[in-house]
Structure formats: structure tokens, C-alpha cells
Design a protein around this motif. Structure first.
Motif, PDB file in Angstrom:
ATOM      1  N   VAL A  84       0.850  -1.189   0.000  1.00 48.06           N
ATOM      2  CA  VAL A  84       0.000   0.000   0.000  1.00 48.06           C
ATOM      3  C   VAL A  84       0.889   1.243   0.000  1.00 48.06           C
ATOM      4  N   ILE A  85       0.664   2.136  -0.956  1.00 46.10           N
ATOM      5  CA  ILE A  85       1.422   3.381  -1.060  1.00 46.10           C
ATOM      6  C   ILE A  85       0.732   4.488  -0.273  1.00 46.10           C
ATOM      7  N   SER A  86      -0.580   4.577  -0.408  1.00 48.01           N
ATOM      8  CA  SER A  86      -1.308   5.621   0.314  1.00 48.01           C
ATOM      9  C   SER A  86      -2.778   5.251   0.436  1.00 48.01           C
ATOM     10  N   PHE A  87      -3.399   5.826   1.447  1.00 50.16           N
ATOM     11  CA  PHE A  87      -4.852   5.703   1.658  1.00 50.16           C
ATOM     12  C   PHE A  87      -5.326   7.055   2.178  1.00 50.16           C
ATOM     13  N   ARG A  88      -6.298   7.633   1.506  1.00 52.24           N
ATOM     14  CA  ARG A  88      -6.793   8.935   1.950  1.00 52.24           C
ATOM     15  C   ARG A  88      -8.255   9.106   1.584  1.00 52.24           C
ATOM     16  N   LYS A  89      -8.900  10.084   2.258  1.00 53.84           N
ATOM     17  CA  LYS A  89     -10.268  10.465   1.932  1.00 53.84           C
ATOM     18  C   LYS A  89     -10.214  11.796   1.199  1.00 53.84           C
ATOM     19  N   MET A  90     -11.073  11.945   0.194  1.00 57.19           N
ATOM     20  CA  MET A  90     -11.046  13.137  -0.642  1.00 57.19           C
ATOM     21  C   MET A  90     -12.448  13.433  -1.150  1.00 57.19           C
ATOM     22  N   GLU A  91     -12.609  14.602  -1.736  1.00 56.11           N
ATOM     23  CA  GLU A  91     -13.893  14.967  -2.324  1.00 56.11           C
ATOM     24  C   GLU A  91     -13.962  14.468  -3.759  1.00 56.11           C
ATOM     25  N   ALA A  92     -15.115  13.956  -4.132  1.00 53.66           N
ATOM     26  CA  ALA A  92     -15.294  13.435  -5.487  1.00 53.66           C
ATOM     27  C   ALA A  92     -15.221  14.565  -6.510  1.00 53.66           C
ATOM     28  N   ASN A  93     -14.375  14.352  -7.533  1.00 50.38           N
ATOM     29  CA  ASN A  93     -14.339  15.299  -8.646  1.00 50.38           C
ATOM     30  C   ASN A  93     -15.464  14.967  -9.627  1.00 50.38           C
ATOM     31  N   LYS A  94     -15.500  15.648 -10.750  1.00 52.63           N
ATOM     32  CA  LYS A  94     -16.593  15.431 -11.701  1.00 52.63           C
ATOM     33  C   LYS A  94     -16.624  13.998 -12.222  1.00 52.63           C
ATOM     34  N   LEU A  95     -15.440  13.443 -12.520  1.00 52.61           N
ATOM     35  CA  LEU A  95     -15.378  12.080 -13.045  1.00 52.61           C
ATOM     36  C   LEU A  95     -15.911  11.077 -12.032  1.00 52.61           C
ATOM     37  N   ALA A 109     -17.838  11.674  -9.391  1.00 57.33           N
ATOM     38  CA  ALA A 109     -19.250  11.929  -9.119  1.00 57.33           C
ATOM     39  C   ALA A 109     -20.134  11.288 -10.190  1.00 57.33           C
ATOM     40  N   LYS A 110     -19.715  11.409 -11.440  1.00 62.35           N
ATOM     41  CA  LYS A 110     -20.470  10.796 -12.534  1.00 62.35           C
ATOM     42  C   LYS A 110     -20.390   9.284 -12.475  1.00 62.35           C
ATOM     43  N   THR A 111     -19.198   8.751 -12.187  1.00 65.36           N
ATOM     44  CA  THR A 111     -19.007   7.299 -12.141  1.00 65.36           C
ATOM     45  C   THR A 111     -19.890   6.652 -11.086  1.00 65.36           C
ATOM     46  N   PHE A 112     -19.944   7.263  -9.893  1.00 67.07           N
ATOM     47  CA  PHE A 112     -20.684   6.662  -8.780  1.00 67.07           C
ATOM     48  C   PHE A 112     -22.099   7.215  -8.623  1.00 67.07           C
ATOM     49  N   SER A 113     -22.475   8.139  -9.509  1.00 65.84           N
ATOM     50  CA  SER A 113     -23.809   8.779  -9.423  1.00 65.84           C
ATOM     51  C   SER A 113     -24.011   9.415  -8.046  1.00 65.84           C
ATOM     52  N   ILE A 114     -23.017  10.209  -7.631  1.00 67.02           N
ATOM     53  CA  ILE A 114     -23.076  10.920  -6.357  1.00 67.02           C
ATOM     54  C   ILE A 114     -22.863  12.405  -6.622  1.00 67.02           C
ATOM     55  N   LEU A 115     -23.097  13.227  -5.604  1.00 65.93           N
ATOM     56  CA  LEU A 115     -22.938  14.661  -5.758  1.00 65.93           C
ATOM     57  C   LEU A 115     -21.463  15.036  -5.799  1.00 65.93           C
ATOM     58  N   LEU A 116     -21.151  16.064  -6.560  1.00 59.96           N
ATOM     59  CA  LEU A 116     -19.800  16.596  -6.619  1.00 59.96           C
ATOM     60  C   LEU A 116     -19.367  16.981  -5.207  1.00 59.96           C
ATOM     61  N   GLY A 117     -18.187  16.563  -4.790  1.00 56.83           N
ATOM     62  CA  GLY A 117     -17.695  16.894  -3.453  1.00 56.83           C
ATOM     63  C   GLY A 117     -18.012  15.858  -2.395  1.00 56.83           C
ATOM     64  N   THR A 118     -18.816  14.839  -2.735  1.00 55.74           N
ATOM     65  CA  THR A 118     -19.098  13.762  -1.787  1.00 55.74           C
ATOM     66  C   THR A 118     -17.800  13.029  -1.452  1.00 55.74           C
ATOM     67  N   GLU A 119     -17.677  12.583  -0.212  1.00 55.00           N
ATOM     68  CA  GLU A 119     -16.427  11.955   0.203  1.00 55.00           C
ATOM     69  C   GLU A 119     -16.249  10.571  -0.414  1.00 55.00           C
ATOM     70  N   VAL A 120     -15.056  10.339  -0.954  1.00 55.83           N
ATOM     71  CA  VAL A 120     -14.658   9.028  -1.464  1.00 55.83           C
ATOM     72  C   VAL A 120     -13.308   8.672  -0.849  1.00 55.83           C
ATOM     73  N   VAL A 121     -12.971   7.391  -0.878  1.00 54.31           N
ATOM     74  CA  VAL A 121     -11.641   6.980  -0.428  1.00 54.31           C
ATOM     75  C   VAL A 121     -10.796   6.651  -1.651  1.00 54.31           C
ATOM     76  N   GLU A 122      -9.515   6.934  -1.535  1.00 56.10           N
ATOM     77  CA  GLU A 122      -8.555   6.629  -2.596  1.00 56.10           C
ATOM     78  C   GLU A 122      -7.482   5.719  -2.011  1.00 56.10           C
ATOM     79  N   LEU A 123      -7.300   4.575  -2.640  1.00 63.49           N
ATOM     80  CA  LEU A 123      -6.289   3.596  -2.220  1.00 63.49           C
ATOM     81  C   LEU A 123      -5.306   3.408  -3.365  1.00 63.49           C
ATOM     82  N   VAL A 124      -4.012   3.623  -3.096  1.00 65.00           N
ATOM     83  CA  VAL A 124      -2.974   3.429  -4.107  1.00 65.00           C
ATOM     84  C   VAL A 124      -2.073   2.292  -3.628  1.00 65.00           C
ATOM     85  N   ARG A 125      -1.859   1.308  -4.475  1.00 69.33           N
ATOM     86  CA  ARG A 125      -1.034   0.171  -4.067  1.00 69.33           C
ATOM     87  C   ARG A 125      -0.313  -0.434  -5.267  1.00 69.33           C
TER      88      ARG A 125
END
Length: 237
Positions: free
Chosen positions: A100-111, A113-129
Motif C-alpha cells: 500500500v502506497i497511500s490511503f486517503r479520503k477526498m472529495e469526489a471530482n466530476k469524473l 461523481a459521474k461514475t458513482f452517481s453521487i454529488l460533486l464533493g461527496t467523500e470518497v476513499v482513494e487507495l494506491v497500491r
């Protein structure tokens, strides 16, 4: 021309058979062109072209001034089965581990938000490994999931546990469908440093959206896999 191609193909098969019968492994050196030409009584130009064919196929690689070597086995990613990376490698008899390189919480960008059908800025997690196969870095993964679906995900061992298993067993999320886009890319300095190869090397970029049976998108993954180690196969009916 057909006769020449047949001779060259037969010679390429002889080289492959020699590798297997001699028990040569990845990065082992082949005998010199002179020795192989004498072994099969062929001219060196014909031998060189057979070697070049095997280099193009990823079976051999050449180092200028050093010789020709057995290339590491290409890792087959079949596109007709729905399997996690770990399960796919296990089915192929390959050992894997994850860093695992990193794990963080961030706000959803336009891509996202569209992918998950959620509002722009909704919290998502990002995992890099990094996914390693046979103790060699193979792919760099960046994974996104809506935080609301995976509360406390960071508390799990994402190096030792399968993400799909965690989703299934902890969050009761069963992934059954995926949409994949595959393209060629070229590694940045950062990507190359993680994968242990040179910047600018060709790589396979796979973008995957994975969903449940009722079409709820749960995971968006961008995988950058080494072009020298990866191949894809599928079945058409």
C-alpha cells in the motif's frame, strides 16, 4: 517467402524447446548465436531473425553487447472471467503480494461523481497500491470507492486481505459486473519508480468500473501494468 517464414517459425520453435529442455529460467542467458547456429546447422541471419521474432513475442530479450536472455513469463489477464487480481493470479499458479502506497479520503471530482452517481464533493476513499507477482512489481493500482459504502475501510489490512473479500464479508457487497477500458500509456517517472522500470516505457492502462448485480457502481480502478509482463486473452462466441 512462405518457405522462408516456415523455416523461421520452425527455428523459433526449436529455440523455445531448447529453453524448456535445458531448464532455463527468466533472465538466464542463451548460448551465443555462433553456438546455436552450429547446433542446428543454420546460418546466423536466419537464427537472428528467429530470435528477433521471439523478442517481439516477449519470450526473449536482448542486451546490446551482452547477449540474449529468457524473458520473464508474461502474465495473462483473461477478460472472460470475473475475478479479483489475487484470485486470477492464484488460478495461474502465481504468488502475489501487495504494497500500500497511500490511503486517503477526498472529495469526489466530476469524473468520480459521474461514475458513482453521487454529488460533486461527496467523500470518497482513494487507495494506491503496488501489486507484485513472483516478487516483482507488476502493476500500480489507484482505487476509488464511495466512503459511505465502506466506513472504516482503513482499519483493515489492505496489503494482506483481498479488497473484494472485505467488501463481500464485511460490507455485504457482492461485485458481479465490470466495465473495462484498455489502452496503451507511457510511464511517468513516478510510475516507473514504483514498477522498477524506465520512465517512458510502454504500459497497459486498464480503467475498470465494478458494480453489484443491481448495477450499483462500487469501485473505480485505474491499473497501470508493465507492458513487458502483461498480455490479455478472451473468448469470442
Amino acid at each position: 517467402m512462405a518457405k522462408y517464414d516456415t523455416v523461421r517459425s520452425d527455428l523459433a520453435e526449436k529455440i523455445e524447446a531448447y529453453i524448456n529442455q535445458s531448464g532455463l529460467s527468466a533472465h538466464d542467458k542463451l548460448p551465443s548465436e555462433r553456438e546455436l547456429s552450429a547446433l542446428w546447422d543454420v546460418n546466423r541471419m536466419t537464427l537472428r531473425q528467429a530470435i528477433e521474432r521471439l523478442v517481439d513475442e516477449g519470450i526473449l530479450y536482448s542486451l546490446h553487447g551482452s547477449g540474449t536472455y529468457v524473458a520473464p513469463r508474461k502474465i495473462n489477464r483473461n477478460l472472460w472471467q470475473f475475478l479479483s487480481f489475487s484470485d486470477a493470479m492464484k488460478e495461474s499458479g502465481l504468488h502475489t503480494h501487495t504494497t500500500v502506497i497511500s490511503f486517503r479520503k477526498m472529495e469526489a471530482n466530476k469524473l468520480l461523481a459521474k461514475t458513482f452517481s453521487i454529488l460533486l464533493g461527496t467523500e470518497v476513499v482513494e487507495l494506491v497500491r503496488i501489486r507484485h507477482v513472483e516478487n516483482e512489481p507488476f502493476a500500480l493500482e489507484t482505487i476509488y470507492l464511495p466512503s459511505c459504502l465502506v466506513p472504516g475501510l482503513e482499519q483493515h489490512d489492505l496489503e494482506k486481505q483481498s479488497l473484494y473479500a472485505i467488501l463481500r464479508e464485511v460490507y455485504r457487497i457482492e461485485l458481479t459486473k465490470s466495465k473495462q477500458e484498455i489502452s496503451i500509456t507511457y510511464l511517468t517517472e513516478e510510475e516507473a519508480s514504483y514498477l522498477g522500470v524506465a520512465p517512458g516505457d510502454a504500459a497497459i492502462c486498464t480503467k475498470v468500473v465494478t458494480a453489484t448485480e443491481d448495477k450499483l457502481p462500487v469501485e473505480y480502478t485505474i491499473e497501470i501494468a508493465r507492458g513487458d509482463r502483461c498480455m490479455f486473452s478472451t473468448i469470442l462466441k
